[in-house]
Scaffold this motif. Sequence first.
Motif, PDB file in Angstrom:
ATOM      1  N   VAL A 148     -33.315 -23.776 -65.918  1.00  0.00           N
ATOM      2  CA  VAL A 148     -34.534 -24.169 -66.621  1.00  0.00           C
ATOM      3  C   VAL A 148     -35.770 -23.768 -65.818  1.00  0.00           C
ATOM      4  O   VAL A 148     -35.775 -23.806 -64.585  1.00  0.00           O
ATOM      5  N   ARG A 149     -36.842 -23.406 -66.537  1.00  0.00           N
ATOM      6  CA  ARG A 149     -38.164 -23.156 -65.932  1.00  0.00           C
ATOM      7  C   ARG A 149     -39.075 -24.323 -66.295  1.00  0.00           C
ATOM      8  O   ARG A 149     -39.512 -24.435 -67.433  1.00  0.00           O
ATOM      9  N   LEU A 150     -39.363 -25.184 -65.341  1.00  0.00           N
ATOM     10  CA  LEU A 150     -40.215 -26.339 -65.596  1.00  0.00           C
ATOM     11  C   LEU A 150     -41.680 -25.988 -65.383  1.00  0.00           C
ATOM     12  O   LEU A 150     -42.012 -25.271 -64.432  1.00  0.00           O
ATOM     13  N   PRO A 151     -42.571 -26.488 -66.223  1.00  0.00           N
ATOM     14  CA  PRO A 151     -44.000 -26.222 -66.058  1.00  0.00           C
ATOM     15  C   PRO A 151     -44.496 -26.648 -64.675  1.00  0.00           C
ATOM     16  O   PRO A 151     -44.211 -27.767 -64.224  1.00  0.00           O
ATOM     17  N   GLY A 152     -45.193 -25.759 -63.992  1.00  0.00           N
ATOM     18  CA  GLY A 152     -45.734 -26.067 -62.679  1.00  0.00           C
ATOM     19  C   GLY A 152     -44.748 -25.932 -61.545  1.00  0.00           C
ATOM     20  O   GLY A 152     -45.134 -25.950 -60.366  1.00  0.00           O
ATOM     21  N   LEU A 208     -38.700 -21.556 -62.207  1.00  0.00           N
ATOM     22  CA  LEU A 208     -37.244 -21.516 -62.293  1.00  0.00           C
ATOM     23  C   LEU A 208     -36.647 -22.402 -61.207  1.00  0.00           C
ATOM     24  O   LEU A 208     -36.926 -22.224 -60.020  1.00  0.00           O
ATOM     25  N   LEU A 209     -35.813 -23.343 -61.605  1.00  0.00           N
ATOM     26  CA  LEU A 209     -35.323 -24.335 -60.652  1.00  0.00           C
ATOM     27  C   LEU A 209     -34.471 -23.728 -59.547  1.00  0.00           C
ATOM     28  O   LEU A 209     -34.517 -24.187 -58.400  1.00  0.00           O
ATOM     29  N   SER A 210     -33.686 -22.710 -59.846  1.00  0.00           N
ATOM     30  CA  SER A 210     -32.872 -22.104 -58.787  1.00  0.00           C
ATOM     31  C   SER A 210     -33.754 -21.531 -57.682  1.00  0.00           C
ATOM     32  O   SER A 210     -33.412 -21.608 -56.497  1.00  0.00           O
ATOM     33  N   ALA A 211     -34.924 -20.988 -58.047  1.00  0.00           N
ATOM     34  CA  ALA A 211     -35.870 -20.491 -57.045  1.00  0.00           C
ATOM     35  C   ALA A 211     -36.584 -21.648 -56.345  1.00  0.00           C
ATOM     36  O   ALA A 211     -36.857 -21.584 -55.137  1.00  0.00           O
ATOM     37  N   HIS A 212     -36.878 -22.702 -57.093  1.00  0.00           N
ATOM     38  CA  HIS A 212     -37.548 -23.886 -56.535  1.00  0.00           C
ATOM     39  C   HIS A 212     -36.750 -24.481 -55.384  1.00  0.00           C
ATOM     40  O   HIS A 212     -37.337 -24.974 -54.405  1.00  0.00           O
ATOM     41  N   GLY A 244     -29.646 -29.191 -61.013  1.00  0.00           N
ATOM     42  CA  GLY A 244     -30.932 -28.575 -61.277  1.00  0.00           C
ATOM     43  C   GLY A 244     -32.089 -29.506 -60.967  1.00  0.00           C
ATOM     44  O   GLY A 244     -33.148 -29.068 -60.508  1.00  0.00           O
ATOM     45  N   LEU A 245     -31.921 -30.806 -61.186  1.00  0.00           N
ATOM     46  CA  LEU A 245     -33.001 -31.771 -60.989  1.00  0.00           C
ATOM     47  C   LEU A 245     -33.051 -32.328 -59.573  1.00  0.00           C
ATOM     48  O   LEU A 245     -34.128 -32.493 -59.007  1.00  0.00           O
ATOM     49  N   TRP A 246     -31.898 -32.617 -58.976  1.00  0.00           N
ATOM     50  CA  TRP A 246     -31.865 -33.307 -57.685  1.00  0.00           C
ATOM     51  C   TRP A 246     -31.567 -32.380 -56.510  1.00  0.00           C
ATOM     52  O   TRP A 246     -31.612 -32.826 -55.376  1.00  0.00           O
ATOM     53  N   GLY A 247     -31.238 -31.136 -56.773  1.00  0.00           N
ATOM     54  CA  GLY A 247     -30.893 -30.203 -55.697  1.00  0.00           C
ATOM     55  C   GLY A 247     -29.429 -30.309 -55.344  1.00  0.00           C
ATOM     56  O   GLY A 247     -28.607 -29.478 -55.732  1.00  0.00           O
ATOM     57  N   ALA A 248     -29.056 -31.341 -54.615  1.00  0.00           N
ATOM     58  CA  ALA A 248     -27.652 -31.604 -54.288  1.00  0.00           C
ATOM     59  C   ALA A 248     -27.514 -33.090 -53.989  1.00  0.00           C
ATOM     60  O   ALA A 248     -28.435 -33.715 -53.441  1.00  0.00           O
ATOM     61  N   LEU A 249     -26.365 -33.662 -54.342  1.00  0.00           N
ATOM     62  CA  LEU A 249     -26.121 -35.091 -54.203  1.00  0.00           C
ATOM     63  C   LEU A 249     -24.794 -35.355 -53.513  1.00  0.00           C
ATOM     64  O   LEU A 249     -23.815 -34.646 -53.747  1.00  0.00           O
ATOM     65  N   ARG A 250     -24.744 -36.389 -52.685  1.00  0.00           N
ATOM     66  CA  ARG A 250     -23.486 -36.957 -52.233  1.00  0.00           C
ATOM     67  C   ARG A 250     -22.965 -37.863 -53.343  1.00  0.00           C
ATOM     68  O   ARG A 250     -23.722 -38.294 -54.218  1.00  0.00           O
ATOM     69  N   ILE A 251     -21.675 -38.175 -53.313  1.00  0.00           N
ATOM     70  CA  ILE A 251     -21.108 -38.906 -54.445  1.00  0.00           C
ATOM     71  C   ILE A 251     -21.616 -40.341 -54.544  1.00  0.00           C
ATOM     72  O   ILE A 251     -21.555 -40.948 -55.614  1.00  0.00           O
ATOM     73  N   ASP A 252     -22.145 -40.916 -53.466  1.00  0.00           N
ATOM     74  CA  ASP A 252     -22.673 -42.268 -53.529  1.00  0.00           C
ATOM     75  C   ASP A 252     -24.169 -42.310 -53.826  1.00  0.00           C
ATOM     76  O   ASP A 252     -24.739 -43.395 -53.957  1.00  0.00           O
ATOM     77  N   LEU A 288     -40.378 -32.656 -64.908  1.00  0.00           N
ATOM     78  CA  LEU A 288     -39.487 -32.940 -66.030  1.00  0.00           C
ATOM     79  C   LEU A 288     -39.972 -34.151 -66.821  1.00  0.00           C
ATOM     80  O   LEU A 288     -40.001 -34.129 -68.062  1.00  0.00           O
ATOM     81  N   VAL A 289     -40.348 -35.222 -66.146  1.00  0.00           N
ATOM     82  CA  VAL A 289     -40.841 -36.418 -66.836  1.00  0.00           C
ATOM     83  C   VAL A 289     -42.115 -36.089 -67.606  1.00  0.00           C
ATOM     84  O   VAL A 289     -42.288 -36.508 -68.756  1.00  0.00           O
ATOM     85  N   GLY A 290     -43.016 -35.311 -66.988  1.00  0.00           N
ATOM     86  CA  GLY A 290     -44.237 -34.932 -67.677  1.00  0.00           C
ATOM     87  C   GLY A 290     -43.968 -34.103 -68.917  1.00  0.00           C
ATOM     88  O   GLY A 290     -44.555 -34.335 -69.980  1.00  0.00           O
TER      89      GLY A 290
END
Length: 261
Positions: free
Chosen positions: A134-138, A141-145, A114-122, A41-43
């Motif tokens: 979203v389909r990120l280069p390299g 599809l994030l759901s498959a990732h 989509g970016l972090w997978g899953a997060l705790r609230i803290d 994503l940053v790239g």
Amino acid sequence: MLILLPPSEGKAASGSGKPLDLDALSLPALRTAREQALAALVGLCSGDAVQAAEVLGLSPGLAGETARNAALRTAPALPAAKLYTGVLYDNLGLADLPPAARTRARRTLLIFSGLWGALRIDDRVPPYRCAMGVRLPGVGLLSAHWREPMAQALPEAAGRGLVLDLRSSMYTPAWTPRGDVAARTATVRVLHERNGARTVVSHFNKATKGRLVRDLLADGGTPRDPAELASALRDLKYTVETQAPARAGRPWQLDVVVTEL
């Protein structure tokens, strides 16, 4: 009990603390996949802004989000509890939960991303823009990732308890409960009943789910399976109808019927 929540498109405008530390996030089994998604994503957002906006599905009014994404590694972070500001989270009201309910929220809530997978609230992350579809280069599809690392992390997080799955359809492909975990999983559908007819609601679906989670956390009960969850919700004055799975290894569905929106 483990409660799975979707994120929200509405997010805090900025963080106010130290930058992201991937090693400090919960669910360490997701560490490698998080780094891969973050780097992609940053790239992407450090290059052609028009192309990045197209990949991310951003409208012209959100074009500035690409610059925000490009700076994710150094941007100030904030707890996930403060990051998400959509309808579900407004009605959940994490900021003013009583202390005991807040402790239960830390232990039971998982927010999919989509970016972090899953997060705790803290978990502390910077504001970002990247949906699960979203389909990120390299990376693709994030759901498959996320499927393989989630298959490792989520059963462990669920333990032997109830899983209340309140994710929206975009986020469910990232992890599918299976086997005995599925048998302990309940999904919720919110129905609006008016003049004897029922319709599925959208905006108020999120509001109802936020209130429902808040009430469960404040009540402090520990339902162990979908049937006990339905009973607990009825005790909390919700109208609930249960639908057992058609075959073993599938989640239960709870219909929460509302007459006022």
